[in-house]
Design an enzyme around this catalytic site. Structure first.
Site, PDB file in Angstrom:
ATOM      1  CB  SER A   1      24.424 -42.191  39.520  1.00 39.19           C
ATOM      2  OG  SER A   1      25.578 -42.878  39.932  1.00 39.19           O
TER       3      SER A   1
ATOM      4  CG  ASP B   1      27.396 -39.182  39.866  1.00 43.32           C
ATOM      5  OD1 ASP B   1      26.366 -39.366  39.192  1.00 43.32           O
ATOM      6  OD2 ASP B   1      27.557 -39.651  40.994  1.00 43.32           O
TER       7      ASP B   1
END
EC number: 3.1.1.-
Length: 427
Positions: free
Chosen positions: A68, A202
């Protein structure tokens, strides 16, 4: 009594051939990625005090992994400029964190449209590809079409053009947190016209704490060297030097409980008190499980000083309190150095461990010592790996020669293998 005190050797006592493979891991955490940025800035400043202002973090690590926003930081630390030096110093990362874009006050789409983030990443990272990274990079994402993790690895990218994506596409993908940012679709193509399609979200869905994935990538390359590892005798401690930086845990605040959650429906699991409990819970669980695993392995093998985890509890993070997050990061450095208690699962201060600043300074000295050792060894003859009466040669993570020694593989207990390349840092 410290069980390891009677058998653990200090770094000064290590024979010159007993060296490390170095790993940096950066958790995901949305805008809380500012916390690792503060820690990394301090670590790089310590290395510069030891080795000169021109050194960068990428000069010291065989592998840098990030998920991330940790993936964004990883890309910034390892992307090359026109002189094949890191595009950013660690101190330049913190000011680069920016709003993710226009906020969409709707339950019918992600919280942010992501356009500003995407344009900034494409502008800053241009057309730099994964294979061009200054050191080895590992960034996870999750393919929502195939329902499987995708691990973007420099090592794999050099083997297959279909895995050699642009850093900008990788960063957009690994930061596309469900409900916060839109997923990302792109394609890669090889010289034969073969195409691979990616539909990614993600990386925290797969590994919010990517430390174990980084170690696994080291292991995978060793297996690909076709060495018979199972004939190697075990050793009593790992030769991994690993620093793992978290983005803040909320568990100490105890803001949720079973009685409260028993009344929740879908909307409450997705939004409660300004947070997203479902996402927060599974990302925290993922990060903690990796930390527990690594702590168990390193502690059980009397080498806990080779594993440094920097983590702290934080308040709810928003764009409006970025300055507060920077202050939290600075306070984090002054907090007592802590380590997970394997019996309770809680993080507790280490006796005589000093502060996190002290621990990072100790870690910086080890990194500096390792780098200097490798420079000294660049002109020596590379020894071969001994296994009984056979002799084999292998190569490093960037196709340079290893010296003989030990390394640890947490998936296969311990094994006698090889040290990192002595000339990995020469550019």
């Amino acid at each position: 009594m410290d069980r390891s005190s009677s058998i653990r050797r200090t770094d000064d006592q290590l024979p010159e051939y007993d060296r490390y493979i170095t790993v940096l891991s950066i958790d995901g955490g949305g805008i809380k990625g500012i916390l690792p940025a503060v820690v990394l800035e301090f670590l790089e400043s310590q290395l510069q005090e030891l080795d000169g202002e021109d050194v960068r973090l990428a000069d010291y690590f065989d592998v840098i992994a990030g998920t991330s926003t940790g993936g964004l930081v990883t890309a910034m630390l390892t992307s090359p400029n026109e002189n094949n030096r890191p595009l950013y110093a660690a101190k330049e990362i913190k000011p680069t964190f920016f709003p993710f874009g226009k906020v969409a006050k709707s339950l019918m789409g992600p919280l942010y449209d992501g356009r500003h983030l995407h344009s900034i990443l494409k502008e800053k990272l241009k057309n730099i590809k994964l294979s061009q990274a200054i050191t080895n990079v590992v960034i996870p994402a999750f393919d929502i079409k195939r329902l499987q993790p995708v691990i973007f690895s420099t090592y794999e990218a050099k083997r297959s053009p279909l895995l050699d994506a642009k850093f900008s596409d990788i960063c957009i993908s690994t930061s596309a947190a469900p409900t916060f940012l839109p997923g990302h679709e792109f394609q890669t193509k090889d010289e034969n016209g073969n195409v691979r399609e990616y539909n990614l979200i993600d990386g925290g869905v797969a590994a919010n704490n990517p430390a174990l994935i980084a170690i696994t990538q080291v292991t995978k390359q060793m297996f690909d060297s076709s060495i018979d590892y199972f004939r190697m005798r075990p050793v009593d401690f790992p030769r991994l030097l690993t620093i793992s930086i978290g983005t803040g845990a909320a568990r100490i605040e105890e803001k949720y409980n079973s009685k409260l959650a028993s009344k929740w429906g879908i909307l409450n699991w997705l939004h409660y008190g300004g947070t997203t409990p479902l996402i927060e819970i599974f990302t925290q669980a993922s990060a903690d499980m990796v930390d527990y695993h690594n702590s168990l392995i390193f502690q059980s093998l009397y080498s806990e000083d080779n594993y440094l985890r920097i983590q702290s509890s934080v308040d709810v993070a928003t764009e409006e309190n970025l300055d507060k997050l920077v202050q939290i990061g600075e306070r984090l450095l002054k907090n007592p150095f802590s380590r997970i208690n394997l019996e309770t699962g809680l993080t507790e201060p280490v006796i005589n461990g000093g502060t996190n600043k002290d621990a990072i300074k100790r870690f910086a000295r080890k990194l500096s010592s390792e780098r200097k050792f490798r420079h000294l060894k660049t002109s020596t003859v590379v020894p071969q790996l001994r296994m009984g009466t056979k002799r084999h040669k292998t190569q490093s993570m960037i196709n340079l020669n290893y010296g003989e020694n030990i390394i640890f593989n947490p998936m296969l207990s311990c094994m006698n293998v090889v040290t990192p390349p002595v000339n990995v840092f020469l550019k």
